[in-house]
Write an enzyme that holds these catalytic residues in place. Structure first.
Site, PDB file in Angstrom:
ATOM      1  N   GLY A   1      59.271  -1.496 -31.572  1.00 30.03           N
ATOM      2  CA  GLY A   1      59.609  -2.680 -30.800  1.00 30.03           C
ATOM      3  C   GLY A   1      60.084  -2.371 -29.394  1.00 30.03           C
ATOM      4  O   GLY A   1      59.566  -1.468 -28.722  1.00 30.03           O
ATOM      5  N   VAL A   2      61.096  -3.106 -28.956  1.00 29.92           N
ATOM      6  CA  VAL A   2      61.602  -2.950 -27.592  1.00 29.92           C
ATOM      7  C   VAL A   2      62.192  -1.552 -27.378  1.00 29.92           C
ATOM      8  O   VAL A   2      62.081  -0.972 -26.300  1.00 29.92           O
ATOM      9  CB  VAL A   2      62.617  -4.068 -27.240  1.00 29.92           C
ATOM     10  N   ASP A   3      62.793  -0.984 -28.414  1.00 28.19           N
ATOM     11  CA  ASP A   3      63.376   0.358 -28.325  1.00 28.19           C
ATOM     12  C   ASP A   3      62.297   1.380 -27.951  1.00 28.19           C
ATOM     13  O   ASP A   3      62.449   2.164 -27.010  1.00 28.19           O
ATOM     14  CB  ASP A   3      64.037   0.712 -29.661  1.00 28.19           C
TER      15      ASP A   3
ATOM     16  N   THR B   1      65.825  -9.645 -33.718  1.00 22.68           N
ATOM     17  CA  THR B   1      64.888 -10.669 -34.211  1.00 22.68           C
ATOM     18  C   THR B   1      63.514 -10.112 -34.575  1.00 22.68           C
ATOM     19  O   THR B   1      62.669 -10.847 -35.073  1.00 22.68           O
ATOM     20  CB  THR B   1      64.703 -11.808 -33.182  1.00 22.68           C
ATOM     21  N   GLY B   2      63.297  -8.838 -34.368  1.00 22.74           N
ATOM     22  CA  GLY B   2      62.022  -8.218 -34.734  1.00 22.74           C
ATOM     23  C   GLY B   2      62.083  -7.658 -36.141  1.00 22.74           C
ATOM     24  O   GLY B   2      62.306  -8.393 -37.106  1.00 22.74           O
ATOM     25  N   ILE B   3      61.994  -6.328 -36.235  1.00 28.66           N
ATOM     26  CA  ILE B   3      61.963  -5.695 -37.557  1.00 28.66           C
ATOM     27  C   ILE B   3      63.287  -5.822 -38.320  1.00 28.66           C
ATOM     28  O   ILE B   3      63.321  -5.578 -39.517  1.00 28.66           O
ATOM     29  CB  ILE B   3      61.535  -4.210 -37.476  1.00 28.66           C
TER      30      ILE B   3
ATOM     31  N   ASN C   1      68.476   1.658 -32.409  1.00 32.38           N
ATOM     32  CA  ASN C   1      68.927   1.899 -33.776  1.00 32.38           C
ATOM     33  C   ASN C   1      70.107   2.873 -33.711  1.00 32.38           C
ATOM     34  O   ASN C   1      70.415   3.409 -32.647  1.00 32.38           O
ATOM     35  CB  ASN C   1      67.784   2.415 -34.666  1.00 32.38           C
TER      36      ASN C   1
END
Length: 172
Positions: free
Chosen positions: A30-32, A120-122, A22
């Site tokens: 998520g991935v972050d 593609t997630g949040i 972000n």
């Protein structure tokens, strides 16, 4: 040159993994969040230094840090767009995530890189459109620069994996 796998990007042994970050660069979901947790505090510390120097990371831009405890050497953080119907430049901003990450990889001497499914997630970017943008942008980059030897798309979920596989099998 392009490989597709389903799995956990934090376990991939490459020169660099890409983080769908972000703008704050301070970790998130998520991935972050997974990358920050697996890589440890060294990644966050370098992100804080980048924030102090330039105030975070703009949407579509990319910055690089250590990978901490991850098997990769580097993490390239890029900020994907939040989907707002596709009328606010989201497709071009997403393509920029891939372009700028690859350019930064070349400048750093990276030969192998792994990408997650950015936005593609949040951020709700439509998975089908995101897969097309990711593959097309990477293929266009490889057509003009052969510095990077392997690019891996790492899909966490079955839906993204199937979308990427279908497009790569078609030669898109």
């Amino acid at each position: 040159m392009i490989r597709l796998i389903q799995g956990d990007i934090t376990k991939i042994e490459v020169d660099a993994i890409v983080n769908a970050a972000n703008t704050s660069l301070l970790g998130g979901g998520g991935v972050d969040g997974a990358i920050h947790r697996a890589g440890g505090p060294a990644i966050l510390e370098e992100c804080r230094q980048i924030r102090a120097k330039q105030g975070g990371c703009a949407i579509g831009a990319a910055v690089i840090t250590t990978a901490g405890r991850l098997p990769a050497k580097y993490v390239i953080h890029t900020v994907g767009p939040v989907w707002n119907g596709g009328h606010n430049g989201e497709p071009e901003l997403l393509a920029n995530c891939y372009r700028h990450s690859l350019q930064l990889a070349v400048e750093t001497g990276i030969k192998t890189i792994a990408f997650p499914n950015i936005s593609t997630g949040i951020y709700h970017f439509p998975k089908s459109e995101a897969a097309t943008i990711a593959i097309t942008t990477v293929q266009q980059f490889l057509a003009t620069d052969n510095t990077i030897k392997e690019i891996i798309f790492v899909c966490f979920d079955e839906e993204n994996y199937a979308l990427y596989k279908e497009r790569l099998d078609k030669g898109q």
